[in-house]
Design a protein around this motif. Structure first.
Motif, PDB file in Angstrom:
ATOM      1  N   MET A  95       0.831  -1.202   0.000  1.00 36.67           N
ATOM      2  CA  MET A  95       0.000   0.000   0.000  1.00 36.67           C
ATOM      3  C   MET A  95       0.876   1.267   0.000  1.00 36.67           C
ATOM      4  N   THR A  96       1.970   1.212   0.775  1.00 34.32           N
ATOM      5  CA  THR A  96       2.888   2.362   0.813  1.00 34.32           C
ATOM      6  C   THR A  96       3.487   2.577  -0.572  1.00 34.32           C
ATOM      7  N   LEU A  97       3.867   1.462  -1.225  1.00 30.25           N
ATOM      8  CA  LEU A  97       4.438   1.551  -2.573  1.00 30.25           C
ATOM      9  C   LEU A  97       3.417   2.159  -3.531  1.00 30.25           C
ATOM     10  N   LEU A  98       2.187   1.663  -3.482  1.00 32.21           N
ATOM     11  CA  LEU A  98       1.136   2.164  -4.384  1.00 32.21           C
ATOM     12  C   LEU A  98       0.918   3.660  -4.196  1.00 32.21           C
ATOM     13  N   MET A  99       0.819   4.079  -2.942  1.00 26.53           N
ATOM     14  CA  MET A  99       0.565   5.497  -2.661  1.00 26.53           C
ATOM     15  C   MET A  99       1.721   6.374  -3.122  1.00 26.53           C
ATOM     16  N   THR A 100       2.948   5.868  -2.950  1.00 26.90           N
ATOM     17  CA  THR A 100       4.122   6.639  -3.382  1.00 26.90           C
ATOM     18  C   THR A 100       4.180   6.729  -4.904  1.00 26.90           C
ATOM     19  N   VAL A 101       3.809   5.622  -5.575  1.00 27.92           N
ATOM     20  CA  VAL A 101       3.797   5.635  -7.040  1.00 27.92           C
ATOM     21  C   VAL A 101       2.761   6.649  -7.542  1.00 27.92           C
ATOM     22  N   PHE A 102       1.575   6.645  -6.928  1.00 24.81           N
ATOM     23  CA  PHE A 102       0.540   7.620  -7.313  1.00 24.81           C
ATOM     24  C   PHE A 102       1.042   9.055  -7.092  1.00 24.81           C
ATOM     25  N   ALA A 103       1.697   9.272  -5.949  1.00 22.92           N
ATOM     26  CA  ALA A 103       2.236  10.605  -5.646  1.00 22.92           C
ATOM     27  C   ALA A 103       3.293  10.996  -6.679  1.00 22.92           C
ATOM     28  N   ALA A 104       4.122  10.030  -7.086  1.00 27.08           N
ATOM     29  CA  ALA A 104       5.171  10.289  -8.078  1.00 27.08           C
ATOM     30  C   ALA A 104       4.556  10.649  -9.431  1.00 27.08           C
ATOM     31  N   VAL A 105       3.545   9.876  -9.834  1.00 27.05           N
ATOM     32  CA  VAL A 105       2.907  10.125 -11.135  1.00 27.05           C
ATOM     33  C   VAL A 105       2.203  11.496 -11.127  1.00 27.05           C
ATOM     34  N   ILE A 106       1.463  11.773 -10.060  1.00 26.43           N
ATOM     35  CA  ILE A 106       0.741  13.059  -9.983  1.00 26.43           C
ATOM     36  C   ILE A 106       1.723  14.236  -9.993  1.00 26.43           C
ATOM     37  N   SER A 107       2.792  14.132  -9.204  1.00 23.92           N
ATOM     38  CA  SER A 107       3.745  15.256  -9.169  1.00 23.92           C
ATOM     39  C   SER A 107       4.475  15.389 -10.507  1.00 23.92           C
ATOM     40  N   THR A 108       4.692  14.268 -11.220  1.00 24.07           N
ATOM     41  CA  THR A 108       5.333  14.351 -12.544  1.00 24.07           C
ATOM     42  C   THR A 108       4.410  15.076 -13.531  1.00 24.07           C
TER      43      THR A 108
ATOM     44  N   MET B 140      12.783   2.062  -4.788  1.00 20.75           N
ATOM     45  CA  MET B 140      13.355   1.287  -3.675  1.00 20.75           C
ATOM     46  C   MET B 140      12.296   0.366  -3.054  1.00 20.75           C
ATOM     47  N   TRP B 141      11.078   0.867  -2.901  1.00 20.19           N
ATOM     48  CA  TRP B 141      10.023   0.022  -2.337  1.00 20.19           C
ATOM     49  C   TRP B 141       9.586  -1.061  -3.336  1.00 20.19           C
ATOM     50  N   LEU B 142       9.799  -0.798  -4.622  1.00 23.85           N
ATOM     51  CA  LEU B 142       9.505  -1.825  -5.628  1.00 23.85           C
ATOM     52  C   LEU B 142      10.416  -3.038  -5.416  1.00 23.85           C
ATOM     53  N   VAL B 143      11.693  -2.753  -5.139  1.00 27.59           N
ATOM     54  CA  VAL B 143      12.643  -3.842  -4.859  1.00 27.59           C
ATOM     55  C   VAL B 143      12.187  -4.611  -3.622  1.00 27.59           C
ATOM     56  N   ASP B 144      11.783  -3.856  -2.584  1.00 26.29           N
ATOM     57  CA  ASP B 144      11.278  -4.470  -1.346  1.00 26.29           C
ATOM     58  C   ASP B 144      10.094  -5.390  -1.648  1.00 26.29           C
ATOM     59  N   ALA B 145       9.186  -4.906  -2.502  1.00 28.29           N
ATOM     60  CA  ALA B 145       7.973  -5.664  -2.838  1.00 28.29           C
ATOM     61  C   ALA B 145       8.326  -6.934  -3.610  1.00 28.29           C
ATOM     62  N   VAL B 146       9.278  -6.824  -4.533  1.00 25.39           N
ATOM     63  CA  VAL B 146       9.690  -8.000  -5.316  1.00 25.39           C
ATOM     64  C   VAL B 146      10.314  -9.048  -4.390  1.00 25.39           C
ATOM     65  N   VAL B 147      11.166  -8.589  -3.477  1.00 24.32           N
ATOM     66  CA  VAL B 147      11.813  -9.515  -2.526  1.00 24.32           C
ATOM     67  C   VAL B 147      10.747 -10.202  -1.675  1.00 24.32           C
ATOM     68  N   GLU B 148       9.781  -9.413  -1.203  1.00 27.47           N
ATOM     69  CA  GLU B 148       8.702  -9.961  -0.374  1.00 27.47           C
ATOM     70  C   GLU B 148       7.867 -10.970  -1.168  1.00 27.47           C
ATOM     71  N   TYR B 149       7.617 -10.655  -2.443  1.00 26.37           N
ATOM     72  CA  TYR B 149       6.840 -11.553  -3.304  1.00 26.37           C
ATOM     73  C   TYR B 149       7.578 -12.875  -3.510  1.00 26.37           C
ATOM     74  N   LEU B 150       8.897 -12.777  -3.712  1.00 27.69           N
ATOM     75  CA  LEU B 150       9.701 -13.987  -3.917  1.00 27.69           C
ATOM     76  C   LEU B 150       9.689 -14.876  -2.674  1.00 27.69           C
ATOM     77  N   GLU B 151       9.587 -14.213  -1.508  1.00 28.48           N
ATOM     78  CA  GLU B 151       9.584 -14.988  -0.256  1.00 28.48           C
ATOM     79  C   GLU B 151       8.195 -15.544   0.068  1.00 28.48           C
ATOM     80  N   ALA B 152       7.151 -14.686  -0.099  1.00 28.80           N
ATOM     81  CA  ALA B 152       5.803 -15.073   0.345  1.00 28.80           C
ATOM     82  C   ALA B 152       4.935 -15.642  -0.768  1.00 28.80           C
ATOM     83  N   GLY B 153       5.273 -15.406  -2.012  1.00 27.02           N
ATOM     84  CA  GLY B 153       4.459 -15.880  -3.134  1.00 27.02           C
ATOM     85  C   GLY B 153       3.156 -15.109  -3.241  1.00 27.02           C
TER      86      GLY B 153
END
Lengths: 106, 130
Positions: free
Chosen positions: A1-14, A41-54
């Motif tokens: 959720m943090t990643l999603l919100m940050t991505v939205f903030a990034a897109v809107i500010s761009t 950076m949070w995308l990397v975190d999410a990918v790592v988490e996905y690889l661990e938790a499926g």
């Protein structure tokens, strides 16, 4: 959720940075750096988490989602505060300087 | 645990490099004109993303109680087993973060240079005879 919100903030500010010359003058680029940097950076975190938790990664508990949402809002608020402080220090429109000078004159 | 330390370390290094490059560019200003964005400007983009991203990640770690305002600052540093796990995370996730940001910056910098040179007529080096 943090990643999603940050991505939205990034897109809107761009988009704001792209369409508004006034926004570019007001150093909105600082927000772009912060939001895009954190999103990557949070995308990397999410990918790592996905690889661990499926697939469980996409089914977070409600309490975790709430906490992540709260964190996401706080992250955006922090970034906005950093931007405002930077804006006041740089004072691109000279508003702060002229205000202080006019107070000195009185 | 402390994955943001890897991009933050890179940010320190690239900031120093950017200052040195800027100094060099300022001293050689006017000697040559090329159709590209100055390297110091492009390094500023990388610095912004690295500092901004690692700053917000540091806040997240503070939120989760992984950073404390007192020594040793990282809660994982109190226990040797946690320290080993933290170092492993910095080496894997942290390095991946730094590499991804740098890779994205490289693509953006190359694209910006291409756009810049496509938008302007070719400028020859100052002093070159025609």
């Amino acid at each position: 959720m943090t990643l999603l919100m940050t991505v939205f903030a990034a897109v809107i500010s761009t988009i704001i940075w792209y369409i508004s010359s006034k926004a570019r003058e007001l150093k909105v680029g600082v927000l772009l750096y912060m939001f895009w940097g954190a999103s990557l950076m949070w995308l990397v975190d999410a990918v790592v988490e996905y690889l661990e938790a499926g697939a469980e990664f996409f089914e977070p508990a409600a309490s975790d989602m709430l906490n992540d949402t709260f964190l996401g809002i706080s992250v955006i608020a922090l970034a906005l505060v950093v931007w405002v402080i930077y804006l006041l220090i740089k004072d691109p429109a000279g508003t702060l300087k002229s205000n202080i000078l006019s107070r000195k004159d009185h | 645990m402390a994955c943001f330390l890897a991009p933050m370390t890179e940010a320190i290094v690239t900031t120093v490099i950017q200052k040195a490059v800027k100094k060099k560019e300022d001293s050689s200003e006017g000697k040559e004109t090329v159709n590209k964005i100055p390297l110091s400007d492009k390094l500023r983009w990388l610095n912004g993303m690295l500092w901004g991203g690692s700053g917000l990640l540091a806040f997240e770690h503070l939120w989760h109680g992984e950073i404390t305002p007192f020594f040793p600052f990282l809660t994982a540093a109190r226990d040797p087993a946690d320290t080993a796990e933290m170092l492993h995370e910095i080496a894997t996730s942290g390095s991946a973060m730094a590499i991804l940001v740098t890779a994205v910056w490289t693509v953006v910098a190359i694209a910006a240079d291409k756009l810049c040179s496509a938008g302007r007529p070719a400028v020859k080096k100052a002093g070159a005879s025609s």
